[in-house]
Design a protein around this motif. Sequence first.
Motif, PDB file in Angstrom:
ATOM      1  N   GLY A 170      54.978  48.976  13.917  1.00  0.00           N
ATOM      2  CA  GLY A 170      54.910  50.046  12.929  1.00  0.00           C
ATOM      3  C   GLY A 170      54.039  49.333  11.664  1.00  0.00           C
ATOM      4  O   GLY A 170      54.441  48.416  11.286  1.00  0.00           O
ATOM      5  N   ARG A 171      52.964  50.035  11.234  1.00  0.00           N
ATOM      6  CA  ARG A 171      52.592  49.209  10.318  1.00  0.00           C
ATOM      7  C   ARG A 171      51.957  50.035   9.005  1.00  0.00           C
ATOM      8  O   ARG A 171      51.177  49.920   8.012  1.00  0.00           O
ATOM      9  N   SER A 172      53.065  50.842   8.727  1.00  0.00           N
ATOM     10  CA  SER A 172      52.750  52.109   7.448  1.00  0.00           C
ATOM     11  C   SER A 172      52.863  50.994   6.058  1.00  0.00           C
ATOM     12  O   SER A 172      53.807  50.053   6.237  1.00  0.00           O
ATOM     13  N   PRO A 173      52.332  51.289   5.161  1.00  0.00           N
ATOM     14  CA  PRO A 173      52.257  50.223   4.092  1.00  0.00           C
ATOM     15  C   PRO A 173      53.728  50.218   3.481  1.00  0.00           C
ATOM     16  O   PRO A 173      53.887  49.100   3.109  1.00  0.00           O
ATOM     17  N   ASN A 174      54.456  51.373   3.406  1.00  0.00           N
ATOM     18  CA  ASN A 174      55.761  51.043   2.676  1.00  0.00           C
ATOM     19  C   ASN A 174      56.927  50.732   3.801  1.00  0.00           C
ATOM     20  O   ASN A 174      57.945  50.293   3.095  1.00  0.00           O
ATOM     21  N   VAL A 175      56.580  50.682   5.025  1.00  0.00           N
ATOM     22  CA  VAL A 175      57.863  50.213   5.869  1.00  0.00           C
ATOM     23  C   VAL A 175      57.500  49.189   6.682  1.00  0.00           C
ATOM     24  O   VAL A 175      57.979  48.118   6.624  1.00  0.00           O
ATOM     25  N   GLY A 176      56.499  49.493   7.636  1.00  0.00           N
ATOM     26  CA  GLY A 176      55.955  48.187   8.651  1.00  0.00           C
ATOM     27  C   GLY A 176      55.573  46.762   7.928  1.00  0.00           C
ATOM     28  O   GLY A 176      55.911  46.037   8.060  1.00  0.00           O
ATOM     29  N   ARG A 177      54.513  47.479   7.170  1.00  0.00           N
ATOM     30  CA  ARG A 177      53.893  45.984   6.446  1.00  0.00           C
ATOM     31  C   ARG A 177      54.789  45.660   5.529  1.00  0.00           C
ATOM     32  O   ARG A 177      54.738  44.307   5.099  1.00  0.00           O
ATOM     33  N   ALA A 178      55.604  46.608   4.681  1.00  0.00           N
ATOM     34  CA  ALA A 178      56.441  46.088   3.773  1.00  0.00           C
ATOM     35  C   ALA A 178      57.650  45.209   4.347  1.00  0.00           C
ATOM     36  O   ALA A 178      57.950  44.028   3.765  1.00  0.00           O
ATOM     37  N   SER A 179      58.038  45.548   5.599  1.00  0.00           N
ATOM     38  CA  SER A 179      59.083  44.787   6.248  1.00  0.00           C
ATOM     39  C   SER A 179      58.434  43.493   6.858  1.00  0.00           C
ATOM     40  O   SER A 179      59.284  42.394   6.425  1.00  0.00           O
ATOM     41  N   ALA A 180      57.313  43.301   6.796  1.00  0.00           N
ATOM     42  CA  ALA A 180      56.754  42.068   7.433  1.00  0.00           C
ATOM     43  C   ALA A 180      56.552  41.402   6.198  1.00  0.00           C
ATOM     44  O   ALA A 180      56.953  40.217   6.412  1.00  0.00           O
ATOM     45  N   LEU A 181      56.185  41.524   5.011  1.00  0.00           N
ATOM     46  CA  LEU A 181      55.948  40.867   4.007  1.00  0.00           C
ATOM     47  C   LEU A 181      57.376  40.443   3.603  1.00  0.00           C
ATOM     48  O   LEU A 181      57.405  39.038   3.067  1.00  0.00           O
ATOM     49  N   LEU A 182      58.365  41.166   3.465  1.00  0.00           N
ATOM     50  CA  LEU A 182      59.648  40.725   2.913  1.00  0.00           C
ATOM     51  C   LEU A 182      60.196  39.546   3.950  1.00  0.00           C
ATOM     52  O   LEU A 182      60.724  38.578   3.549  1.00  0.00           O
ATOM     53  N   LEU A 183      59.861  39.628   5.089  1.00  0.00           N
ATOM     54  CA  LEU A 183      60.488  38.702   6.218  1.00  0.00           C
ATOM     55  C   LEU A 183      59.505  37.307   6.016  1.00  0.00           C
ATOM     56  O   LEU A 183      59.941  36.344   6.096  1.00  0.00           O
ATOM     57  N   MET A 184      58.305  37.624   5.840  1.00  0.00           N
ATOM     58  CA  MET A 184      57.359  36.520   5.711  1.00  0.00           C
ATOM     59  C   MET A 184      57.785  35.680   4.445  1.00  0.00           C
ATOM     60  O   MET A 184      57.622  34.481   4.538  1.00  0.00           O
ATOM     61  N   HIS A 185      58.201  36.320   3.396  1.00  0.00           N
ATOM     62  CA  HIS A 185      58.784  35.605   2.169  1.00  0.00           C
ATOM     63  C   HIS A 185      59.991  34.940   2.291  1.00  0.00           C
ATOM     64  O   HIS A 185      60.411  34.142   1.522  1.00  0.00           O
ATOM     65  N   ARG A 186      60.392  35.312   3.626  1.00  0.00           N
ATOM     66  CA  ARG A 186      61.898  34.470   3.883  1.00  0.00           C
ATOM     67  C   ARG A 186      61.658  33.462   5.049  1.00  0.00           C
ATOM     68  O   ARG A 186      62.418  33.032   5.596  1.00  0.00           O
ATOM     69  N   GLN A 187      60.346  33.130   5.076  1.00  0.00           N
ATOM     70  CA  GLN A 187      59.887  31.868   6.013  1.00  0.00           C
ATOM     71  C   GLN A 187      59.800  32.562   7.653  1.00  0.00           C
ATOM     72  O   GLN A 187      59.790  31.454   8.407  1.00  0.00           O
TER      73      GLN A 187
END
Length: 298
Positions: free
Chosen positions: A167-184
């Motif tokens: 899922g790649r919606s801006p507020n859920v899928g992509r946002a989850s990816a960014l939050l995890l990426m910032h956690r390495q």
Amino acid sequence: MALMLDGREPARRIRAWVAESVEALKKKHGWTPGLVTVQIGENPAAARYVRGQLKACTDAGIDAKLVRFPADISKENFLRELAFIDRDPNVDGIIVQTPLPDGWPSDEILSAIPSSKDVEGVHPENLGRLYLGEKKIPFPCTAWAAVSLLEWYGRSSFEWKNCAIVGRSPNVGRASALLLMHRQATITVCHTRTSPEQLRETLSLADVLIVATGVPGMIKPDLLPRRAWVVDIGINVTKDGKLMGDVAPGAEDYVEAITPVPGGVGPMTVSLLLANLLLCATKRRLGESLTLDVRKLR
């Protein structure tokens, strides 16, 4: 049997923290945070969600109210009303409830809410700050809930972990990816243009999987590796009136940990919205953000 990543207990702890913080602000500064939820027309599903919001606010001592506009209001008049609500000095957060009237561009409406009062974390400016890795911002509530559930139940580190997002919606899928990426974490995002072969290969490598497609039962249990921790954000109503996630039933027999549907991400989402409101209110009124680290409430 998989570990159930139940969201109800962490949600209760978050709400207790919010209530304590609100009471402390009232005693020390003489004010309480204020929230306005705006709804256009009637929508039974939206109304149920709004009732949950308002009750959560009342329980936490927050001043909250619903402002409802007729379904035939023009976009121009609505934006003027929204600006009027924003000028109220007692309003720290504004939510525009979806769905919007047909033809209204959601990006224009969301951008009309000041980023400083965006308690859902969906304003383009706040999403941009998330992209840059800023911390003292309102995070998208559902994505934040998904990641927080993983951390609450023991995923203390994502370094060297393969994390798949479907899922790649801006507020859920992509946002989850960014939050995890910032956690390495190492991230792979799948979507409607991902082939079945690519999806199967990606999921076979996943230590963590977050699914947010809105397609009931899309992810079959045989796609999931035994070691996976799965967060199912989907909540869909089947033809017989039952609730089903985006992960097919039976997955709890295949994986290490999984969220229940309902009772997983949902309770956390509303609680974290209240935490975002506290952040917005303290930053606006005091110049210093009160931020929440969910892990410290365990």
